[in-house]
Design a protein around this motif. Structure first.
Motif, PDB file in Angstrom:
ATOM      1  N   MET A   7       0.855  -1.198   0.000  1.00 14.88           N
ATOM      2  CA  MET A   7       0.000   0.000   0.000  1.00 14.88           C
ATOM      3  C   MET A   7       0.884   1.239   0.000  1.00 14.88           C
ATOM      4  SD  MET A   7      -3.071   0.941   2.653  1.00 14.88           S
ATOM      5  CE  MET A   7      -4.315   2.153   2.197  1.00 14.88           C
ATOM      6  N   LYS A   8       0.615   2.171  -0.922  1.00 16.08           N
ATOM      7  CA  LYS A   8       1.423   3.372  -1.038  1.00 16.08           C
ATOM      8  C   LYS A   8       1.035   4.402   0.028  1.00 16.08           C
ATOM      9  CE  LYS A   8       2.068   2.755  -6.020  1.00 16.08           C
ATOM     10  NZ  LYS A   8       1.868   3.362  -7.357  1.00 16.08           N
ATOM     11  N   ARG A   9       2.004   5.280   0.339  1.00 20.90           N
ATOM     12  CA  ARG A   9       1.829   6.221   1.441  1.00 20.90           C
ATOM     13  C   ARG A   9       0.631   7.136   1.239  1.00 20.90           C
ATOM     14  NH1 ARG A   9       0.776   7.294   5.652  1.00 20.90           N
ATOM     15  NH2 ARG A   9       1.946   8.277   7.328  1.00 20.90           N
ATOM     16  N   GLU A  18      -2.100   6.527  -0.613  1.00 21.76           N
ATOM     17  CA  GLU A  18      -3.238   5.805  -1.185  1.00 21.76           C
ATOM     18  C   GLU A  18      -4.564   6.216  -0.552  1.00 21.76           C
ATOM     19  OE1 GLU A  18      -4.390   1.157  -2.164  1.00 21.76           O
ATOM     20  OE2 GLU A  18      -2.281   1.787  -2.079  1.00 21.76           O
ATOM     21  N   TRP A  19      -4.574   6.412   0.786  1.00 20.18           N
ATOM     22  CA  TRP A  19      -5.799   6.855   1.438  1.00 20.18           C
ATOM     23  C   TRP A  19      -6.203   8.248   0.969  1.00 20.18           C
ATOM     24  CZ3 TRP A  19      -8.826   3.435   3.190  1.00 20.18           C
ATOM     25  CH2 TRP A  19      -8.380   2.314   3.893  1.00 20.18           C
ATOM     26  N   ARG A  20      -5.220   9.122   0.810  1.00 20.81           N
ATOM     27  CA  ARG A  20      -5.529  10.462   0.307  1.00 20.81           C
ATOM     28  C   ARG A  20      -6.156  10.389  -1.082  1.00 20.81           C
ATOM     29  NH1 ARG A  20      -0.804  13.874  -2.145  1.00 20.81           N
ATOM     30  NH2 ARG A  20      -1.228  12.193  -3.634  1.00 20.81           N
ATOM     31  N   ASP A  21      -5.603   9.541  -1.937  1.00 15.03           N
ATOM     32  CA  ASP A  21      -6.143   9.403  -3.287  1.00 15.03           C
ATOM     33  C   ASP A  21      -7.560   8.834  -3.253  1.00 15.03           C
ATOM     34  OD1 ASP A  21      -3.730  10.375  -4.183  1.00 15.03           O
ATOM     35  OD2 ASP A  21      -2.913   8.398  -4.684  1.00 15.03           O
ATOM     36  N   LYS A  22      -7.803   7.901  -2.338  1.00 20.88           N
ATOM     37  CA  LYS A  22      -9.145   7.339  -2.214  1.00 20.88           C
ATOM     38  C   LYS A  22     -10.133   8.422  -1.798  1.00 20.88           C
ATOM     39  CE  LYS A  22     -11.876   3.885   0.321  1.00 20.88           C
ATOM     40  NZ  LYS A  22     -12.530   3.354  -0.884  1.00 20.88           N
ATOM     41  N   GLU A  49      -5.535   7.999   8.514  1.00 21.33           N
ATOM     42  CA  GLU A  49      -4.548   9.009   8.167  1.00 21.33           C
ATOM     43  C   GLU A  49      -3.991   9.763   9.380  1.00 21.33           C
ATOM     44  OE1 GLU A  49      -3.368   8.332   5.271  1.00 21.33           O
ATOM     45  OE2 GLU A  49      -3.860  10.114   4.098  1.00 21.33           O
ATOM     46  N   ARG A 106      -3.116   0.197   7.806  1.00 20.41           N
ATOM     47  CA  ARG A 106      -4.006  -0.709   7.088  1.00 20.41           C
ATOM     48  C   ARG A 106      -5.268  -1.044   7.882  1.00 20.41           C
ATOM     49  NH1 ARG A 106      -1.918  -3.469   2.687  1.00 20.41           N
ATOM     50  NH2 ARG A 106       0.266  -3.024   2.196  1.00 20.41           N
TER      51      ARG A 106
END
Length: 328
Positions: free
Chosen positions: A1-3, A5-9, A30, A255
């Motif tokens: 999982m990229k650092r 990834e949550w922001r992009d989601k 986050e 995660r």
């Protein structure tokens, strides 16, 4: 999982329709620690408003049962966030919060102010103070604002601001006009600070106490009549939190969610709890308990202006799907 990834989601979600999901991601994946600190500071600020600080001081709940009140606040807000505003555990927590608040005669202006601190302080902590491992985007700030606007409507608060800028103006102007010393506010502040210090091992407490006070801004220091923190502690606190942010930025993304109920600082319910059974149950409430909380329609439906749907009377035995009208 990229650092990131949550922001992009988050940026693939709608800031209004998906505000609950976005705030859950921000608060449990986050920035769980940061938002916990920011919301704690948000509530702490309210003690400096005389009408709030004196009320809390008179109840003695925040001075004699500080741990319980800390736990109840964290758990109720956690259940609302985790389970949502619909029927179920989240709705039970919302109802319990509204019942407690409605036991006291609290002005709509104070309600609006408290709500504004929840909107503004996480943004200030992460963005303005620079304590977040990254800054919130405008999209995320809008989603958080929408979440607390929704909470405010469920609480029956009138004239809820519409934008983050309006919430920020409300908070700053309210504090400039109302912050003042009261014995009750100071007593609640002292008890809260001692609880915060008690979360750490005994050998760390002599350092934690001045470190924590150094995080209080000038208006709070004046309102509680605390000695001005030294330049050393001001600088040390700021540098320590900025350094932490740099370290967290290089960590792997979370995660699994970290809910507030998982905090080791919550100690009052080792065997679990039900949201409708925690909190205070004052006797002889001066406020009538026979009004329903305004229902918020599903996304896309037209929301009545605050106050329009709150005026209807209801029997004491309310519908399980409709929390009592608020007071926070």
């Amino acid at each position: 999982m990229k650092r990131f990834e949550w922001r992009d989601k988050i940026h693939g979600l709608d800031a209004e329709a998906d505000c609950e999901q976005i705030v859950r991601i921000l608060g449990t994946y986050e920035f769980p620690w940061d938002i916990e600190q920011a919301l704690g500071l948000a509530l702490y600020r309210t003690y400096a408003v005389p009408s709030i600080g004196e009320l809390l001081g008179r109840t003695r709940e925040f001075t004699e049962r500080t741990q319980h009140r800390y736990d109840d606040t964290a758990l109720i807000l956690n259940d609302i966030l985790e389970h949502g505003f619909g029927p179920g555990r989240g709705r039970d927590a919302l109802r319990r919060m509204n019942q407690m608040h409605r036991s006291y005669d609290i002005s709509n202006d104070d309600y609006r102010y408290v709500l504004s601190t929840f909107v503004v302080m996480p943004v200030r902590w992460l963005n303005d103070y620079g304590y977040g491992w990254r800054k919130l985007s405008d999209h995320e700030t809008a989603a958080s604002t929408n979440y607390y606007r929704k909470l405010g409507r469920y609480m029956g608060i009138k004239d809820v601001p519409e934008t983050y800028a309006e919430f920020r103006e409300l908070m700053d102007s309210y504090e400039a006009e109302h912050f003042a010393y009261t014995e009750g506010g100071r007593a609640v502040s002292d008890a809260t600070l001692e609880l915060m210090v008690d979360f750490y091992p005994a050998w760390q407490r002599p350092l934690v106490r001045p470190f924590t006070k150094a995080l209080l801004d000038e208006p709070l220091i004046r309102a509680f009549r605390y000695p001005e923190p030294s330049a050393f502690w001001r600088r040390s606190g700021d540098l320590a939190l900025r350094l932490r942010a740099k370290v967290v930025r290089r960590m792997k993304p979370r995660r699994e969610p970290r809910w507030a109920r998982m905090s080791p600082n919550i100690r009052s319910y080792p065997d679990g709890y039900e949201p409708d059974r925690i909190g205070t149950f004052p006797q002889g409430c001066p406020v009538p308990h026979d009004m329903r909380t305004q229902e918020v329609p599903a996304t896309g439906a037209r929301v009545p202006a605050p106050g329009q749907a709150v005026a209807s009377r209801a029997p004491e035995a309310e519908s399980p799907a409709s929390p009592e009208t608020p007071a926070t």
